[in-house]
Design a protein around this motif. Sequence first.
Motif, PDB file in Angstrom:
ATOM      1  N   ALA A  47      -5.671 -16.622 -26.366  1.00  0.00           N
ATOM      2  CA  ALA A  47      -6.132 -15.966 -25.134  1.00  0.00           C
ATOM      3  C   ALA A  47      -5.504 -16.624 -23.906  1.00  0.00           C
ATOM      4  N   VAL A  48      -5.376 -17.936 -23.926  1.00  0.00           N
ATOM      5  CA  VAL A  48      -4.757 -18.658 -22.806  1.00  0.00           C
ATOM      6  C   VAL A  48      -3.290 -18.270 -22.693  1.00  0.00           C
ATOM      7  N   TYR A  49      -2.574 -18.250 -23.817  1.00  0.00           N
ATOM      8  CA  TYR A  49      -1.155 -17.886 -23.783  1.00  0.00           C
ATOM      9  C   TYR A  49      -0.954 -16.425 -23.368  1.00  0.00           C
ATOM     10  N   LYS A  50      -1.882 -15.567 -23.774  1.00  0.00           N
ATOM     11  CA  LYS A  50      -1.806 -14.168 -23.363  1.00  0.00           C
ATOM     12  C   LYS A  50      -1.900 -14.087 -21.840  1.00  0.00           C
ATOM     13  N   ARG A  51      -2.812 -14.839 -21.263  1.00  0.00           N
ATOM     14  CA  ARG A  51      -2.954 -14.856 -19.796  1.00  0.00           C
ATOM     15  C   ARG A  51      -1.725 -15.496 -19.144  1.00  0.00           C
ATOM     16  N   GLU A  52      -1.195 -16.548 -19.742  1.00  0.00           N
ATOM     17  CA  GLU A  52       0.003 -17.211 -19.204  1.00  0.00           C
ATOM     18  C   GLU A  52       1.174 -16.235 -19.141  1.00  0.00           C
ATOM     19  N   ALA A  53       1.250 -15.322 -20.122  1.00  0.00           N
ATOM     20  CA  ALA A  53       2.347 -14.356 -20.167  1.00  0.00           C
ATOM     21  C   ALA A  53       2.244 -13.313 -19.054  1.00  0.00           C
ATOM     22  N   GLU A  54       1.046 -13.138 -18.501  1.00  0.00           N
ATOM     23  CA  GLU A  54       0.833 -12.138 -17.451  1.00  0.00           C
ATOM     24  C   GLU A  54       1.336 -12.604 -16.091  1.00  0.00           C
ATOM     25  N   GLY A  55       1.426 -13.898 -15.886  1.00  0.00           N
ATOM     26  CA  GLY A  55       1.861 -14.408 -14.597  1.00  0.00           C
ATOM     27  C   GLY A  55       1.616 -15.891 -14.495  1.00  0.00           C
TER      28      GLY A  55
END
Length: 150
Positions: A47-55
């Motif tokens: 979930a953290v990496y998914k958010r990191e990929a957004e910006g």
Amino acid sequence: MNLKDVIDEKTILTELETQNREETLETLVELFKQENYIADQKDFLEAVYKREAEGVTGIGNLVAIPHGKSKSVNKVGIAIAILKDTVEWPALDDKGAKVVILLAVGEDNDNSKEHLKLLSLIARRLSNDEVIEQLLNAKQKSEVVSILSN
């Protein structure tokens, strides 16, 4: 809610030596697991990496505020790492990170509201250059709590 209510000395690391963003995040996620803030490290880290990929979550001035919304979160929490050395981190000013504040929030509506409140409180506190300077130099967990709670 104020930061004093969610900052836990058990989820703060000072003078942490890590080589990169991934190692830093993994260390903080492991800390969340040890202190029962999350049920599943892998799920939360995804979930953290998914958010990191957004910006970018590096807000500048050597500070990063990564966060993840996940069903594996048992309770809203903040894990903080004051790093010994700056690590590469996608940031608004391209200077990396030395202070990393990881937020853990669940996926339901109440958690989403808490998440926004926490981000707002942290951003407001970190808008002060003196606060950032104090964090960069903090050596004790109690110092970090005091700096962010005032």
